[in-house]
Each structure stands twice: as C-alpha cells, then as structure tokens.
Enzyme design. Structure first.
Site, PDB file in Angstrom:
ATOM      1  N   ASP A   1       0.848  -1.188   0.000  1.00  0.00           N
ATOM      2  CA  ASP A   1       0.000   0.000   0.000  1.00  0.00           C
ATOM      3  C   ASP A   1       0.889   1.246   0.000  1.00  0.00           C
ATOM      4  O   ASP A   1       1.843   1.320   0.766  1.00  0.00           O
ATOM      5  CB  ASP A   1      -0.880  -0.024   1.257  1.00  0.00           C
ATOM      6  CG  ASP A   1      -1.750   1.222   1.373  1.00  0.00           C
ATOM      7  OD1 ASP A   1      -1.992   1.870   0.338  1.00  0.00           O
ATOM      8  OD2 ASP A   1      -2.182   1.528   2.504  1.00  0.00           O
TER       9      ASP A   1
ATOM     10  N   ASN B   1      -0.581   4.595  -0.059  1.00  0.00           N
ATOM     11  CA  ASN B   1      -1.269   5.820   0.378  1.00  0.00           C
ATOM     12  C   ASN B   1      -2.041   5.664   1.690  1.00  0.00           C
ATOM     13  O   ASN B   1      -2.875   6.500   2.018  1.00  0.00           O
ATOM     14  CB  ASN B   1      -2.205   6.324  -0.724  1.00  0.00           C
ATOM     15  CG  ASN B   1      -3.285   5.300  -1.051  1.00  0.00           C
ATOM     16  OD1 ASN B   1      -3.244   4.177  -0.551  1.00  0.00           O
ATOM     17  ND2 ASN B   1      -4.250   5.684  -1.859  1.00  0.00           N
TER      18      ASN B   1
ATOM     19  N   ASP C   1      -4.410   3.638   2.690  1.00  0.00           N
ATOM     20  CA  ASP C   1      -5.812   3.219   2.786  1.00  0.00           C
ATOM     21  C   ASP C   1      -5.951   1.730   3.115  1.00  0.00           C
ATOM     22  O   ASP C   1      -7.059   1.190   3.138  1.00  0.00           O
ATOM     23  CB  ASP C   1      -6.584   3.575   1.503  1.00  0.00           C
ATOM     24  CG  ASP C   1      -6.101   2.796   0.299  1.00  0.00           C
ATOM     25  OD1 ASP C   1      -5.118   2.030   0.422  1.00  0.00           O
ATOM     26  OD2 ASP C   1      -6.701   2.937  -0.783  1.00  0.00           O
TER      27      ASP C   1
ATOM     28  N   ASP D   1      -1.462  -1.234  -4.010  1.00  0.00           N
ATOM     29  CA  ASP D   1      -1.783  -0.448  -5.206  1.00  0.00           C
ATOM     30  C   ASP D   1      -0.614  -0.411  -6.192  1.00  0.00           C
ATOM     31  O   ASP D   1       0.459  -0.964  -5.915  1.00  0.00           O
ATOM     32  CB  ASP D   1      -2.213   0.971  -4.800  1.00  0.00           C
ATOM     33  CG  ASP D   1      -1.281   1.566  -3.761  1.00  0.00           C
ATOM     34  OD1 ASP D   1      -0.053   1.487  -3.974  1.00  0.00           O
ATOM     35  OD2 ASP D   1      -1.770   2.074  -2.715  1.00  0.00           O
TER      36      ASP D   1
ATOM     37  N   ASP E   1      -3.882 -10.308 -16.269  1.00  0.00           N
ATOM     38  CA  ASP E   1      -4.820 -11.402 -16.074  1.00  0.00           C
ATOM     39  C   ASP E   1      -6.010 -11.170 -16.996  1.00  0.00           C
ATOM     40  O   ASP E   1      -6.547 -10.060 -17.047  1.00  0.00           O
ATOM     41  CB  ASP E   1      -5.289 -11.414 -14.617  1.00  0.00           C
ATOM     42  CG  ASP E   1      -5.417 -12.815 -14.057  1.00  0.00           C
ATOM     43  OD1 ASP E   1      -6.179 -13.604 -14.658  1.00  0.00           O
ATOM     44  OD2 ASP E   1      -4.784 -13.119 -13.033  1.00  0.00           O
TER      45      ASP E   1
ATOM     46  N   ASP F   1      -7.534 -16.738 -17.323  1.00  0.00           N
ATOM     47  CA  ASP F   1      -8.287 -17.328 -16.225  1.00  0.00           C
ATOM     48  C   ASP F   1      -9.266 -18.405 -16.722  1.00  0.00           C
ATOM     49  O   ASP F   1     -10.006 -18.169 -17.676  1.00  0.00           O
ATOM     50  CB  ASP F   1      -9.076 -16.210 -15.524  1.00  0.00           C
ATOM     51  CG  ASP F   1      -9.676 -16.633 -14.196  1.00  0.00           C
ATOM     52  OD1 ASP F   1      -8.904 -16.932 -13.274  1.00  0.00           O
ATOM     53  OD2 ASP F   1     -10.918 -16.650 -14.085  1.00  0.00           O
TER      54      ASP F   1
ATOM     55  N   GLU G   1      -4.818 -20.775 -17.489  1.00  0.00           N
ATOM     56  CA  GLU G   1      -5.162 -21.462 -16.253  1.00  0.00           C
ATOM     57  C   GLU G   1      -6.226 -22.463 -16.643  1.00  0.00           C
ATOM     58  O   GLU G   1      -7.355 -22.097 -16.968  1.00  0.00           O
ATOM     59  CB  GLU G   1      -5.698 -20.511 -15.186  1.00  0.00           C
ATOM     60  CG  GLU G   1      -5.835 -21.234 -13.843  1.00  0.00           C
ATOM     61  CD  GLU G   1      -7.034 -20.810 -13.026  1.00  0.00           C
ATOM     62  OE1 GLU G   1      -7.037 -21.037 -11.817  1.00  0.00           O
ATOM     63  OE2 GLU G   1      -7.995 -20.263 -13.602  1.00  0.00           O
TER      64      GLU G   1
ATOM     65  N   HIS H   1      -2.344 -17.203  -5.826  1.00  0.00           N
ATOM     66  CA  HIS H   1      -3.321 -16.546  -4.952  1.00  0.00           C
ATOM     67  C   HIS H   1      -4.504 -17.451  -4.601  1.00  0.00           C
ATOM     68  O   HIS H   1      -5.384 -17.032  -3.856  1.00  0.00           O
ATOM     69  CB  HIS H   1      -3.835 -15.286  -5.647  1.00  0.00           C
ATOM     70  CG  HIS H   1      -4.583 -15.617  -6.908  1.00  0.00           C
ATOM     71  ND1 HIS H   1      -3.974 -16.196  -8.007  1.00  0.00           N
ATOM     72  CD2 HIS H   1      -5.882 -15.496  -7.233  1.00  0.00           C
ATOM     73  CE1 HIS H   1      -4.880 -16.409  -8.941  1.00  0.00           C
ATOM     74  NE2 HIS H   1      -6.045 -15.999  -8.504  1.00  0.00           N
ATOM     75  N   ASP H   2      -4.549 -18.655  -5.157  1.00  0.00           N
ATOM     76  CA  ASP H   2      -5.645 -19.591  -4.863  1.00  0.00           C
ATOM     77  C   ASP H   2      -5.204 -20.737  -3.960  1.00  0.00           C
ATOM     78  O   ASP H   2      -6.030 -21.555  -3.556  1.00  0.00           O
ATOM     79  CB  ASP H   2      -6.171 -20.224  -6.159  1.00  0.00           C
ATOM     80  CG  ASP H   2      -6.884 -19.232  -7.052  1.00  0.00           C
ATOM     81  OD1 ASP H   2      -7.403 -18.218  -6.549  1.00  0.00           O
ATOM     82  OD2 ASP H   2      -6.921 -19.483  -8.279  1.00  0.00           O
TER      83      ASP H   2
HETATM   84  O1  TEU Z   1      -9.461 -19.926 -10.386  1.00  0.00           O
HETATM   85  C1  TEU Z   1     -10.106 -21.053 -10.873  1.00  0.00           C
HETATM   86  C2  TEU Z   1     -10.189 -22.269 -10.006  1.00  0.00           C
HETATM   87  O2  TEU Z   1     -10.754 -23.218 -10.417  1.00  0.00           O
HETATM   88  C3  TEU Z   1      -9.651 -22.429  -8.658  1.00  0.00           C
HETATM   89  O3  TEU Z   1      -8.308 -22.405  -8.542  1.00  0.00           O
HETATM   90  C4  TEU Z   1     -10.418 -21.530  -7.738  1.00  0.00           C
HETATM   91  O4  TEU Z   1      -9.583 -20.595  -7.163  1.00  0.00           O
HETATM   92  C5  TEU Z   1     -11.074 -22.248  -6.598  1.00  0.00           C
HETATM   93  O5  TEU Z   1     -10.107 -22.510  -5.649  1.00  0.00           O
HETATM   94  C6  TEU Z   1     -11.832 -23.470  -6.933  1.00  0.00           C
HETATM   95  O6  TEU Z   1     -12.124 -24.148  -5.752  1.00  0.00           O
HETATM   96  C7  TEU Z   1      -9.486 -18.741 -11.115  1.00  0.00           C
HETATM   97  C8  TEU Z   1      -8.797 -17.639 -10.332  1.00  0.00           C
HETATM   98  O7  TEU Z   1      -7.440 -17.965 -10.167  1.00  0.00           O
HETATM   99  C9  TEU Z   1      -9.519 -17.446  -9.037  1.00  0.00           C
HETATM  100  O8  TEU Z   1      -8.872 -16.542  -8.198  1.00  0.00           O
HETATM  101  C10 TEU Z   1     -10.916 -16.979  -9.367  1.00  0.00           C
HETATM  102  O9  TEU Z   1     -11.681 -16.888  -8.205  1.00  0.00           O
HETATM  103  C11 TEU Z   1     -11.623 -17.905 -10.345  1.00  0.00           C
HETATM  104  O10 TEU Z   1     -10.797 -18.301 -11.433  1.00  0.00           O
HETATM  105  C12 TEU Z   1     -12.808 -17.209 -10.944  1.00  0.00           C
HETATM  106  O11 TEU Z   1     -12.395 -16.172 -11.777  1.00  0.00           O
HETATM  107 CA    CA Z   2      -3.540   1.974  -1.339  1.00  0.00          CA
END
Ligand code: TEU
Ligand code: CA
Length: 535
Positions: free
Chosen positions: A20, A22, A24, A28, A97, A197, A250, A317-318
């Site tokens: 971050d 700023n 908030d 960013d 993305d 995605d 993905e 991130h998943d």
């Molecule tokens: O993720 C698709 C996906 O199938 C999984 O990895 C999902 O995160 C979930 O864990 C299923 O149980 C992609 C993105 O990476 C994810 O962040 C999004 O939420 C999703 O698509 C929808 O756009």
């Molecule tokens: Ca910020």
C-alpha cells in the site's frame, strides 16, 4: 532456440496485498512501482499482475466491471502506464490477467442484459427454470448451484463461479469481438501477454444435466471443448500472432492430453495444471490428506515427461503457502523453503514465483471466520454448516485450504503492519512478520530470499537448466531425484522431502545446495536439496 518467456522467471503479484502506498490499507500500483528495483535484483523478468481492473470485489478482481480501466483502489491509468514504463526500463515485462469466462454482475453488459429485449441479453446465458428448479443440475466452483434466478427478467443466468460472476455466452460472436478489442487495447499499451483465467471452460457444448460427480456436476459439458479450441485458434491468428507476447492458460481439471492439444497448435504457449496440487488433497481441495512427497514427485514427473513446456508453480493466490503445505513451518522452515526453491527452478519450464514465496511466507494464523475475506471460504463454510459439519471441523477445512492463506499482506519489515500499510490493512497481517520479513532477508546472504536470487541466476546462466531434457531418477517418499540433460551436459537434482537424513548414493560436483556444502558424500540432511554436475 528458446523464446524470451522460456528464459525468464515470472513473479506473480496479487496487488491488493502487495504494498500500500497511500495508507488506505489496500495494495496499489504505486506500491508495486516502489519495489521494482528489488524485483529486478531478485532476477525477475516478467511480472504477472492479478486483475487490476475496476471490480466490485466479490471475488477480489476476478469479477470485472470494466476491462479497459484501472480499479481506483489501485490507482489510475497513468499509474498503470508508469508501471509498464518503469518495468520496461528494468527489462521487466508485464503480463495481465484475462478473465473472460465471466464478468462482474455489475458490468454494464450484464446490467443491460437483465432486460429481455436488450442487445446485451445474448452476451450471457439466460434460461427459463424447470418449474421451480434451475435449468439444469450444474454446480458452481464455489459451492451451490451454478444458476441464479433473476426476478427482474423471470429467468436464470449461468454462473460457474460466484453468483456475482455471470458466464459470458461465446455462441454470440459479439462477445468474442469484444474480447479481441480488449486484447488489442492492452497489447497496444505494451503488455507482454496474458494469464488466461479458467480459459478451458469458456465454451459450453450443451446445457444438459451433468452426470454424478463428487463435485462440479456438469463439467463434462464445458471442460476443454472443441469450441474452446476454435476460439483460441482464432485469437492466436487474429491477435496474438501480431504481437511479441505469450499466453499461459489457467486450465482447470486439465489432463496432459488436453494440455498437449492446447499447446500443439499454438493455441496457448503453456498451461497451469493442478495435478501436483493434489499431493495433499483427497478428491477435492477441502479434504486434506497427509502430504505425500511421492505423489508430488509422480505428478510433476508425469507433466515433465508428457508435456513439452510447463508453467511450473508451487504457489499462487488460490493455493495455501507451499512451505506450510509441502515443507516444514517449524524447525526446518528455512531448509524446506529453499528445497522448494530448488525444485521450482530446476524443473523444465517457465518458473512462476508468487509474492512472499521468496521469503518463505507461511499460511495465515487466523483464529476466526471474521478474519477471512474470501467469498469461496465463506460459501464453503456455509455449505458445510448446512451439511451438518460441526464448527470445529468446518474451521479446520477452511484453515487448511482457504485462499486467504496466500492473501495476507506481504511482510516487508518488522515494523507496524509489517510495512505493508501505514493504515489499517484490508486483511490481517500474519503475526509471524517479526520473524519472517523482507528487510531481514535482503542483506542476509544465507536467507531464503538470497537463495532464490542465487537459484534464479543459476538458471539464467545454465542452458541445461533452461532447455535440457528431464529424466526421472528416483521417485520415493523420501527422495525425488531427476536429471536435466543437454548435449553432453548432465545435472542431477536430489531432494529430500523428509525430516530425517537419507542415503542417496550418487556422485558429482556440487553446483548448489541449501546446506551450503561443497562436496557430496551420498547422504542428504533433512529437507536437503543438492544439484550435482555429473560430467
Ligand atoms: O481460479 C479457478 C479455479 O478453479 C480455482 O483455482 C479456484 O480458485 C477455486 O479454488 C476453486 O475451488 C481462477 C482464479 O485464479 C480465481 O482466483 C478466481 O476466483 C476464479 O478463477 C474465478 O475467476
Ligand atoms: Ca492503497
């Protein structure tokens, strides 16, 4: 000859939790710009930005309401242009993305499409119900049915993810035309490619009922369909071929055969697969079993042998943090984080590092659902409640598998909020930041971060690590060993995934080891990784 996207290392940024600038409490674009020198120093050649477009944040950016704008929480289009330019100065390329299976329900297309006679009606998949029931029995990725009833228009719309993420209708050629405009817009700005995605589920071959499966009824009607291949071929021909860019798909539930089909005709340059993520899962990600290094090694080996070029990753991130999952958070935290680094950087393919992985960030230490932000975790928690799971068990499932494990703020230093923000962070910082943070690792030659830097440099200078063939040597619970071979060069990678020392009777000159050894005597320490030169 390798392409630039095969030579370089990718670093994934999930902007909301990166830095971050700023106060908030939300990461960013200026926060990213402030760390470009550090990323350059690490050896990063490509940044993949998770979505930075305007979004109501039902799924934190993966629900997009404007594909050619910037989320004001993250900054402005000027900030974005500055990021692209500043990255270019450092020879870092930016990949965006691309989330085109669905939009946000707040996207103007969807808002208009709720009117039955709107020209946008057909941008989405609307169907009447079967009496009081939805049009078919499909399930959503986030739990519950894949259809939502809209009283305004008296019909249901399809959403394979949250109900705030209506699926686009690719039978309508106008939708693909919109996608092409979006792609050109960003490529003309100097973007070097896209992470696409859930790209292998955009085409729905039919809307028939799905057959029974433990989760995701309906999958067989939309997974890696012929229509999807046609779309990707068209995008390749009309758009991607005209730019110096790459695409990584993905691709959920993808098999090696499907991956080869996507790569074979250049529809995608590489894909993310999920098989190795199953090394600690039982059928679905919410049911964990004890991590098996052998299962991990077997899955990776299969993909290395059956697919010519992989997008290699251990985190994103998943997914929960790899050191918590496949390594050892406690006594062997440092060794196991470095072991995973050796694994990631010595496999054949393009390595993807997720923010914080390079300092060994761990799963969150939250104690209640109130600290969780992710819609998927909340949906599944509610679903488990309806199914009668006791509270203790529900929390256990969430704690082990929640995506928020990877979404806690990056730990920059030992100061307030780990240096992520001067305000109140949008999601709690992991309290281990006093021990695990960037500042303490940056100038320590023995830190995990310094080891990543060393491994990235090693890969960059090593043709055999980049281009060499992969050859499995040992796939056991305690030892994963493989060779990389190019012409007469041969490197042997030895990885001990256990807390005990193991015998590994091989010979060679030590190239690198996470135990700093200079010679190898046939025995690996707990979580030791060694790369040996065999000739
Ligand atoms: O993720 C698709 C996906 O199938 C999984 O990895 C999902 O995160 C979930 O864990 C299923 O149980 C992609 C993105 O990476 C994810 O962040 C999004 O939420 C999703 O698509 C929808 O756009
Ligand atoms: Ca910020």
């Amino acid at each position: 000859m390798l392409k630039w996207w095969q030579e370089r290392v990718v670093y994934q940024i999930w902007p909301r939790s990166f830095q971050d600038s700023n106060g908030d409490g939300i990461g960013d674009l200026q926060g990213i710009i402030a760390h470009l020198d550090e990323l350059k120093d690490l050896g990063v050649g490509i940044i993949w930005l998770s979505p930075v477009y305007p979004s109501p944040n039902a799924d934190y950016g993966y629900d997009i309401s404007d594909y050619t704008g910037i989320n004001p929480e993250f900054g402005t289009m000027e900030d974005m242009d500055q990021l692209i330019a500043e990255a270019a100065k450092r020879d870092i390329k930016i990949v965006m993305d691309l989330v085109i299976n669905h939009t946000s329900d707040q996207h103007p297309w969807f808002q208009s499409s709720r009117e039955k006679n709107s020209p946008y009606r057909d941008y989405y998949i609307w169907r009447p119900g079967r009496g009081k029931r939805p049009p078919n029995n499909w399930g959503s990725f986030f739990g519950g049915p894949a259809w939502e009833y809209d009283p305004h228009s008296g019909e249901y719309y399809l959403h394979l993810f949250a109900k705030n993420q209506p699926d686009l209708n690719y039978r309508n050629p106008k939708v693909l035309a919109e996608v092409k405009d979006i792609l050109r817009f960003w490529l003309n700005k100097g973007i070097a490619g896209f992470r696409c995605d859930v790209i292998n589920i955009i085409w729905k071959s039919s809307l028939e009922n799905g057959r029974w499966r433990p989760a995701l009824k309906g999958l067989e009607h939309y997974l890696s369909q012929e229509g999807c291949h046609r779309i990707l071929q068209e995008l390749r021909r009309e758009i991607f071929d005209h730019y110096d860019c790459f695409t990584v798909g993905e691709t959920v539930f993808v098999t090696t055969q499907m991956a080869r089909d996507f790569l074979g005709q250049g529809e995608l340059d590489m894909v993310f697969s999920f098989e190795h993520m199953g090394a600690d899962e039982l059928l679905i990600k919410w049911f964990k079993r004890r991590f098996s290094p052998k299962r991990l090694a077997r899955a990776l080996t299969k993909w290395q042998l059956e697919v010519p070029w992989n997008a290699n990753y251990l985190e994103n991130h998943d997914q929960p943090r790899s050191v918590s999952r496949f390594g050892h958070e406690g006594e062997f935290w440092e060794q196991s984080a470095k072991l995973l680094c050796v694994l990631l950087l010595t496999l054949k393919g393009t390595p993807f590092i997720y923010q914080g992985q390079e300092i060994g960030m761990t799963n969150f230490d939250y104690t209640s659902m109130e600290q969780i932000r992710d819609i998927e975790s909340h949906n599944v928690y509610q679903l488990a409640k309806r199914l009668g799971f006791p509270p203790g068990l529900r929390w256990k499932l969430i704690k082990a598998s929640s995506r928020d494990n990877a979404r806690t703020p990056v730990q920059w230093n030992g100061g307030p909020n780990a240096g992520f923000t001067t305000g109140k962070p949008w999601i709690d910082v992991n309290s281990n930041y006093t021990k695990i943070n960037m500042e303490s690792q940056l100038n320590d030659p023995n830190s995990i971060r310094s080891f990543y830097k060393k491994m990235i440099a090693l890969r960059r200078e090593s043709p055999v690590l980049k281009a060499g063939d992969f050859e499995p040597v040992a796939i056991e619970e305690s030892l994963f060993a493989f060779r990389r071979k190019l012409e007469r060069e041969s490197l042997l990678v030895l990885l001990n995934f256990t807390q005990a020392a193991v015998a590994a009777p091989y010979r060679g000159q030590v190239v690198i080891s996470n135990y700093d050894r200079t010679s190898y005597g046939g025995r690996l320490e707990p979580f030791e990784a060694v790369v040996l030169r065999e000739n």
